[in-house]
Design a protein around this motif. Structure first.
Motif, short mmCIF file in Angstrom:
data_model
loop_
_atom_site.label_atom_id
_atom_site.label_comp_id
_atom_site.label_asym_id
_atom_site.label_seq_id
_atom_site.Cartn_x
_atom_site.Cartn_y
_atom_site.Cartn_z
N PRO A 1 0.84 -1.20 0.00
CA PRO A 1 0.00 0.00 0.00
C PRO A 1 0.87 1.25 0.00
CG PRO A 1 -0.69 -1.55 1.71
CD PRO A 1 0.63 -2.04 1.19
N ASP A 2 0.26 2.38 -0.34
CA ASP A 2 0.97 3.65 -0.28
C ASP A 2 1.46 3.90 1.14
OD1 ASP A 2 0.27 3.88 -2.89
OD2 ASP A 2 -1.28 5.41 -2.57
N LEU A 3 2.63 4.52 1.26
CA LEU A 3 3.21 4.83 2.56
C LEU A 3 3.29 6.34 2.73
CD1 LEU A 3 6.17 2.27 2.42
CD2 LEU A 3 3.97 1.98 3.60
N ASN A 4 3.22 6.79 3.99
CA ASN A 4 3.33 8.23 4.24
C ASN A 4 3.91 8.49 5.61
OD1 ASN A 4 1.02 8.58 6.24
ND2 ASN A 4 -0.08 7.70 4.50
N CYS A 5 4.34 9.73 5.81
CA CYS A 5 4.81 10.17 7.11
C CYS A 5 4.49 11.65 7.26
CB CYS A 5 6.31 9.92 7.30
SG CYS A 5 7.38 10.97 6.28
N THR A 6 4.38 12.09 8.51
CA THR A 6 4.10 13.49 8.79
C THR A 6 5.39 14.30 8.77
OG1 THR A 6 2.21 12.88 10.16
CG2 THR A 6 3.07 15.11 10.43
N LEU A 7 5.35 15.43 8.10
CA LEU A 7 6.44 16.41 8.15
C LEU A 7 6.03 17.43 9.20
CD1 LEU A 7 6.85 16.77 4.28
CD2 LEU A 7 8.27 15.40 5.82
N GLU A 8 6.53 17.22 10.43
CA GLU A 8 5.95 17.88 11.60
C GLU A 8 6.91 18.89 12.23
OE1 GLU A 8 3.91 16.67 15.90
OE2 GLU A 8 4.82 15.14 14.62
N ILE A 9 6.38 20.07 12.50
CA ILE A 9 7.12 21.06 13.30
C ILE A 9 7.02 20.63 14.76
CG2 ILE A 9 7.28 23.47 14.00
CD1 ILE A 9 7.96 23.15 11.10
N ILE A 10 8.13 20.18 15.33
CA ILE A 10 8.08 19.65 16.70
C ILE A 10 8.57 20.67 17.73
CG2 ILE A 10 8.22 17.23 16.04
CD1 ILE A 10 11.23 17.35 16.47
N GLU A 11 9.20 21.73 17.30
CA GLU A 11 9.60 22.80 18.22
C GLU A 11 9.83 24.05 17.39
OE1 GLU A 11 12.60 22.95 21.91
OE2 GLU A 11 13.62 23.12 19.99
N GLN A 12 9.50 25.21 17.96
CA GLN A 12 9.71 26.47 17.25
C GLN A 12 9.84 27.61 18.25
OE1 GLN A 12 6.15 27.89 15.08
NE2 GLN A 12 5.08 26.09 15.90
N THR A 13 10.56 28.63 17.84
CA THR A 13 10.72 29.85 18.63
C THR A 13 10.65 31.04 17.69
OG1 THR A 13 12.18 28.71 20.20
CG2 THR A 13 12.18 31.13 20.24
N TRP A 14 9.81 32.02 18.05
CA TRP A 14 9.69 33.26 17.28
C TRP A 14 10.17 34.41 18.15
CZ3 TRP A 14 6.30 33.66 12.66
CH2 TRP A 14 5.79 32.42 12.25
#
Length: 447
Positions: free
Chosen positions: A158-171
């Motif tokens: 089957p098709d495979l996928n993964c999340t491209l996730e922002i896991i930490e950020q600072t502004w």
């Protein structure tokens, strides 16, 4: 009413008052958005693709100056190979007087408490005295472009996928444009992306295309090629596959027809070890009215793969590389020592980019060249079945030595001068082409 302990106290008429409550309008929160990417269904292992990370909904009153973030991914499916600064921060740095540019840093972290991820930092430098000048960044824009490589793809799964996730950020921003103390900027939840790798068993397939690089050669099923011009060789390729794997030693038939449907050639070529068959031809250029063959030519390619015939169709325009549609002047009568303003309207079916040199020569009534001008530019960017048009304007001075009378204007398109190995893209405008056009004229007065 007012009373004391004994009686009502007389009072003047009442006066109504007004209470105004001012609400504090809170700034909308900025956030990061990660693009989603789908690869496949054709074999994609080892191919590269880009993921963008963009700032969204940024208000100028945050006085934003920089940020960092961590982007996670599945290392079993993809691997980061490069990261580049997006255009958002450099643009705003260029708008701030005295800014020393931007700071950019990126790291590929393979382990640690966050797991595999890409770490990015981006900041606008202040000026030489350590202060930021307005305007401050606002709106939307890309801050990072991250290139990944496809590591895994398995047909039949089957098709495979993964999340491209922002896991930490600072502004970070400024408390005000005056005091300019560094403060944290609150932010909204990110919009994470998704990477998907797809697969598909297409079975028998053939793809016919020309020598131009993709996508200009018509690579892909039923896709058109870029144009060809008189006597240019057309090299035809046919890629024969079964479930993307090359089919060798198969005879491919190529049928070639002109815009009127007349058959000009039927050719055969055999596929090589890569499943590609190759043949070629040059478009005929008859002695009489050769431009009658201009238009859309069609190539049909077929092959029998295990007793089933598959086909693909390719079309391309045949035309002069440049067509000059119209040449006009700002008026008809000119005195000596005046300037002639000449407007040239032209176009091309070319999708790829080519050099263009438009030369304009005025010859007086006795055939003496009295002035010359040129425009150097490029052509290209056309869509199939459409011209990409352009306009050029030149001015030529009428010197005193020019003979009075009817002068002619000669406009021709070249790739470069003949002394540099160049050639004419098309006939001189009005010299038999386009049909119905005549060489433009002006009247040089005896003044």
């Amino acid at each position: 009413m007012l009373w004391n302990t004994v009686e009502q106290i007389p009072a003047d008429p009442s006066v109504n008052g007004l209470v105004r409550i001012n609400g504090l309008l809170t700034l909308e929160l900025p956030y990061l958005e990660v693009s989603s990417v789908t690869m496949g269904p054709e074999p994609a292992r080892g191919e590269l693709f880009n993921v963008t990370v963009s700032i969204k909904n940024l208000e100028f009153a945050w006085y934003f100056v920089g940020l960092d973030f961590r982007l996670s991914y599945d290392p079993d499916l993809i691997t980061p190979v490069a990261a580049y600064e997006g255009p958002f921060m450099p643009y705003w740095s260029s708008q701030q007087p005295g800014s020393l540019g931007t700071f950019w840093v990126s790291y590929f972290e393979s382990d640690g408490s966050y797991g595999p991820h890409v770490l990015v930092g981006n900041m606008i430098y202040p000026n030489g005295t350590g202060r930021w000048n307005p305007p401050f960044p606002e709106g939307n824009g890309t801050v990072a472009i991250i290139t990944f490589r496809v590591e895994y793809q398995s047909f039949g799964e089957p098709d495979l996928n993964c999340t491209l996730e922002i896991i930490e950020q600072t502004w970070v921003g400024l408390d005000s444009p005056v005091d300019q103390n560094i403060v944290d900027i609150p932010y909204d939840d990110p919009v994470n992306g998704v990477y998907t790798i797809t697969t598909h068993w297409p079975g028998r397939a053939i793809d016919v295309y020309t020598q131009y690089p993709a996508p200009f050669g018509g690579q892909g099923f039923n896709q058109p090629s870029d144009m060809f011009w008189p006597q240019k060789e057309v090299i035809l390729y046919a890629n024969v596959t079964y479930n993307y794997w090359p089919v060798q030693q198969k005879d491919v038939a190529f049928e070639i027809r002109d815009p009127s449907g007349e058959l000009w050639a039927v050719l055969v070529a055999r596929t090589d070890e890569n499943g590609v068959a190759t043949t070629s031809f040059r478009i005929p250029w008859p002695c009489e009215n050769p431009e009658d063959l201009f238009g859309v030519w069609t190539v049909t390619a077929t092959v029998d793969v295990a007793c089933e015939v598959v086909n693909d169709t390719l079309q391309f325009h045949f035309d002069y590389l440049v067509e000059i549609f119209k040449v006009t002047t700002d008026k008809f009568e000119y005195n000596h020592c005046e300037d002639v303003e000449i407007t040239i309207e032209y176009g091309s079916h070319a999708q790829q980019t080519y050099s263009l040199l438009l030369y304009v020569v005025i010859k007086d009534e006795l055939g003496v060249p009295i002035g010359i001008a040129f425009v150097e530019t490029t052509i290209g960017g056309a869509q199939f079945c459409s011209y990409k048009n352009g306009t050029a304007v030149v001015r030529i001075h009428i010197d005193k030595f020019a003979f009075a009378g009817i002068a002619t204007i000669h406009v021709t398109a070249y790739n470069k001068l003949p002394s540099q190995g160049g050639f004419a893209y098309c006939p001189t405008y009005g010299d038999g082409w386009p049909i119905g056009a005549e060489i433009p004229t002006i009247a040089i007065q005896p003044y």
